[in-house]
Design a protein around this motif. Structure first.
Motif, short mmCIF file in Angstrom:
data_model
loop_
_atom_site.label_atom_id
_atom_site.label_comp_id
_atom_site.label_asym_id
_atom_site.label_seq_id
_atom_site.Cartn_x
_atom_site.Cartn_y
_atom_site.Cartn_z
N PHE A 379 0.86 -1.19 0.00
CA PHE A 379 0.00 0.00 0.00
C PHE A 379 0.90 1.24 0.00
O PHE A 379 2.03 1.20 0.48
N GLY A 380 0.34 2.34 -0.51
CA GLY A 380 1.13 3.58 -0.54
C GLY A 380 1.51 4.02 0.87
O GLY A 380 2.65 4.34 1.15
N HIS A 381 0.51 4.05 1.74
CA HIS A 381 0.76 4.46 3.12
C HIS A 381 -0.29 3.83 4.01
O HIS A 381 -1.46 3.80 3.65
N ILE A 382 0.14 3.30 5.15
CA ILE A 382 -0.83 2.82 6.13
C ILE A 382 -0.77 3.77 7.31
O ILE A 382 0.25 3.87 8.00
N SER A 383 -1.86 4.49 7.51
CA SER A 383 -1.90 5.48 8.59
C SER A 383 -2.37 4.83 9.88
O SER A 383 -3.24 3.95 9.86
N THR A 384 -1.80 5.29 11.00
CA THR A 384 -2.24 4.76 12.29
C THR A 384 -3.55 5.43 12.75
O THR A 384 -4.14 5.01 13.72
N GLY A 385 -3.99 6.45 12.03
CA GLY A 385 -5.21 7.15 12.45
C GLY A 385 -6.37 6.91 11.51
O GLY A 385 -6.21 6.99 10.29
N GLY A 386 -7.53 6.60 12.07
CA GLY A 386 -8.75 6.45 11.28
C GLY A 386 -9.54 7.75 11.33
O GLY A 386 -9.51 8.57 10.41
N GLY A 387 -10.23 7.95 12.49
CA GLY A 387 -10.94 9.21 12.69
C GLY A 387 -10.02 10.40 12.51
O GLY A 387 -10.39 11.42 11.91
N ALA A 388 -8.78 10.27 13.00
CA ALA A 388 -7.83 11.39 12.91
C ALA A 388 -7.51 11.72 11.46
O ALA A 388 -7.51 12.89 11.07
N SER A 389 -7.28 10.71 10.63
CA SER A 389 -6.92 11.02 9.25
C SER A 389 -8.13 11.57 8.50
O SER A 389 -8.00 12.48 7.68
N LEU A 390 -9.33 11.04 8.81
CA LEU A 390 -10.53 11.58 8.15
C LEU A 390 -10.71 13.05 8.50
O LEU A 390 -10.99 13.87 7.64
N GLU A 391 -10.54 13.38 9.77
CA GLU A 391 -10.73 14.78 10.17
C GLU A 391 -9.62 15.67 9.61
O GLU A 391 -9.85 16.83 9.29
N TYR A 392 -8.43 15.10 9.48
CA TYR A 392 -7.35 15.87 8.85
C TYR A 392 -7.73 16.19 7.40
O TYR A 392 -7.59 17.33 6.94
N LEU A 393 -8.23 15.16 6.69
CA LEU A 393 -8.60 15.37 5.28
C LEU A 393 -9.76 16.35 5.16
O LEU A 393 -9.89 17.05 4.16
N GLU A 394 -10.60 16.40 6.20
CA GLU A 394 -11.72 17.34 6.21
C GLU A 394 -11.24 18.78 6.34
O GLU A 394 -12.01 19.71 6.19
N GLY A 395 -9.96 18.95 6.71
CA GLY A 395 -9.42 20.30 6.87
C GLY A 395 -9.73 20.88 8.24
O GLY A 395 -9.58 22.07 8.46
N LYS A 396 -10.23 20.02 9.14
CA LYS A 396 -10.55 20.51 10.49
C LYS A 396 -9.27 20.84 11.26
O LYS A 396 -8.22 20.26 11.00
N THR A 397 -9.39 21.74 12.23
CA THR A 397 -8.27 21.98 13.13
C THR A 397 -8.25 20.83 14.13
O THR A 397 -9.22 20.61 14.85
N LEU A 398 -7.18 20.09 14.17
CA LEU A 398 -7.11 18.95 15.08
C LEU A 398 -6.45 19.41 16.38
O LEU A 398 -5.32 19.93 16.36
N PRO A 399 -7.14 19.22 17.51
CA PRO A 399 -6.63 19.75 18.78
C PRO A 399 -5.18 19.36 19.07
O PRO A 399 -4.39 20.20 19.50
N GLY A 400 -4.83 18.12 18.78
CA GLY A 400 -3.49 17.64 19.11
C GLY A 400 -2.41 18.22 18.22
O GLY A 400 -1.24 18.26 18.60
N LEU A 401 -2.77 18.64 17.02
CA LEU A 401 -1.79 19.29 16.13
C LEU A 401 -1.72 20.77 16.46
O LEU A 401 -0.62 21.35 16.54
N ALA A 402 -2.89 21.38 16.68
CA ALA A 402 -2.91 22.81 17.02
C ALA A 402 -2.09 23.05 18.28
O ALA A 402 -1.33 24.02 18.37
N ALA A 403 -2.21 22.15 19.24
CA ALA A 403 -1.50 22.33 20.52
C ALA A 403 0.02 22.26 20.31
O ALA A 403 0.78 22.92 21.02
N LEU A 404 0.46 21.49 19.34
CA LEU A 404 1.90 21.38 19.09
C LEU A 404 2.43 22.59 18.33
O LEU A 404 3.61 22.92 18.39
N GLU A 405 1.53 23.23 17.60
CA GLU A 405 1.94 24.41 16.83
C GLU A 405 2.12 25.63 17.72
O GLU A 405 2.92 26.49 17.43
N GLY A 406 1.32 25.66 18.80
CA GLY A 406 1.30 26.86 19.64
C GLY A 406 2.58 27.05 20.43
O GLY A 406 3.46 26.22 20.49
#
Ligand SMILES: Nc1ncnc2c1ncn2[C@@H]1O[C@H](COP(=O)(O)OP(=O)(O)OP(=O)(O)O)[C@@H](O)[C@H]1O
Ligand SMILES: O=C(O)[C@H](O)COP(=O)(O)O
Length: 406
Positions: A379-406
């Protein structure tokens, strides 16, 4: 976003207590780990930090316990497996609680380069609380254990939980290698995606995942629906679904999706037949079930759908054959039982046969691919995230990524 490589290069890690929020939420059969993919995915970051001389404190959730200790969801088997994967010269000390005496003494005893795993974060109500103060109070107790925070649990970055969102605000923080890799690959799917772009959705977290279709209608050319979600679609089309998983309140939403798809020229591919049974199969004994195959307009009232049927397998394979990009989240059926695994197997095989760039996302989806014997490198890539990858693709702000950016 700062990475652990930056931290190490700046000399911030040696001798420090580094809290690594991983996603070690692996499928278990009793105490047996049926797929250790998420543990293996966490190893490079833990090893890198340990080699840089950190005292590494690993923490994760497992399953959905109710905010108090529940032995069914103990991370003890994960500690044992993590120890094996880290190698003979790096043992894993397991703390029997998360912020109590055991955690404190375990962390106090850690030498430079040593690793500890805390007990399930969700044994504490503060971890998942919707109340900012309650979550904050738990994050304060976690913060007292460490000097630095590393976010590496990509599968949980869509959760506004204490260890994912509140803790990084309390400590110097950085992203681990897994998060950096996952975001790098998924970013490609939000930018210049090669078309036709097909998305396959399944699994059981239906209410979590239906919303992503709203966004996919703007992005994808084809949406294939299997798993527990498909019955809400069938019902929205006027079919009876027997005793299958059904999100009654979402029927109007799904009807609107189907209409919008038609207007936009996005193709919805729904199963034409399903495999079901009059009872949920025994996943422990895997005792033979009594599967029945039914066309979608003839699902008996006492049958619950547990997989897509043979005609649907062919249909799905055909709809994936000429895709240029495929994203797949959620098994097509209850693949954990051999009588209901063929739909998931067929989709995995179709992805392998297709020349498309393929991404498989989700704890159980990735586990299914490996448990069914497929080579994950196919496979091209196997992601460890299901809900997380879907929400990332949705363009949502993901709390755990936003917190690392701050
Ligand atoms: N028709 C169905 N009825 C009930 N359960 C189903 C059905 N089809 C699939 N499942 C179950 O769905 C589960 C996986 O769903 P889930 O949404 O958790 O996917 P995932 O890939 O793990 O994503 P995430 O990482 O977000 O959890 C499997 O345990 C499987 O048995
Ligand atoms: O399996 C997952 O998707 C992650 O570990 C998150 O688990 P959750 O859906 O229980 O928050």
């Amino acid at each position: 976003m700062k990475t652990i490589d930056d931290l190490i290069a700046e000399g911030h890690v040696a001798g420090k207590r580094v809290f690594v929020r991983a996603d070690l939420n692996v499928p278990l059969d009793g105490e047996r780990i049926t797929d250790d993919g998420r543990i293996r995915a966490a190893v490079p970051t833990i090893t890198k930090l340990a080699e840089a001389g950190a005292k590494v404190i690993v923490a994760s959730h497992l399953g959905r316990p109710k905010g108090e200790p529940d032995p069914k969801f103990s991370l003890a088997p994960v500690a044992a497996r993590l120890g094996e994967l880290l190698g003979a010269d790096r043992q894993v000390a397991f703390a029997a609680d998360t912020v109590g005496d055991s955690a404190r003494t375990t962390v106090e005893k850690l030498g430079d380069g040593q690793v500890a795993l805390l007990e399930n974060l969700r044994f504490n109500a503060g971890e998942t609380s919707k109340d900012d103060t309650e979550r904050g109070a738990f994050a304060d107790r976690l913060a007292a254990l460490a000097d630095i925070y590393v976010g590496d649990g990509f599968g949980a970055v869509h959760r506004k939980h204490a260890s994912v969102y509140d803790l990084p605000a309390r400590l110097p923080h950085a992203a681990g290698g897994l998060i950096a890799t996952e975001v790098g690959v998924l970013k490609k799917l939000t930018e210049d995606v090669a078309r036709p772009y097909a998305v396959v959705l399944g699994g059981s977290k239906v209410s979590d995942k239906l919303g992503v279709i709203d966004h996919l209608l703007e992005k994808a050319d084809r949406i294939l629906v299997g798993g527990g979600m498909l019955f809400t679609f069938l019902k929205a089309q006027g079919y009876e679904v027997g005793a299958s998983l059904l999100q009654e309140d979402q029927i109007p939403v799904v009807k609107e999706y189907l209409e919008r798809a038609k207007a936009k020229g996005v193709e919805f591919v729904l199963p034409v037949d399903v495999i079901g049974d009059t009872a949920f199969p025994d996943l422990k004994t895997k005792a033979p079930a009594s599967p029945v195959t039914a066309a979608v307009d003839a699902i008996p009232a006492d049958v619950l759908g547990l997989d897509i049927g043979p005609e649907s397998r062919k249909l799905f394979a055909a709809k994936l054959a000429d895709a240029a990009t495929v994203f797949w989240n959620g098994p097509m059926g209850v693949f954990e039982h051999p009588d209901f695994a063929e739909g998931t197997r067929a989709v995995a095989q179709a992805l392998i046969d297709s020349p498309a760039f393929t991404v498989v996302g989700g704890g159980d989806s990735a586990a299914a691919v490996r448990i069914l014997g497929f080579d994950e490198n196919a496979f091209g890539h196997i992601s460890t995230g299901g809900g997380a990858s879907l929400e990332y693709l949705e363009g949502k702000t993901l709390p755990g990524l936003a917190a690392l950016e701050g």
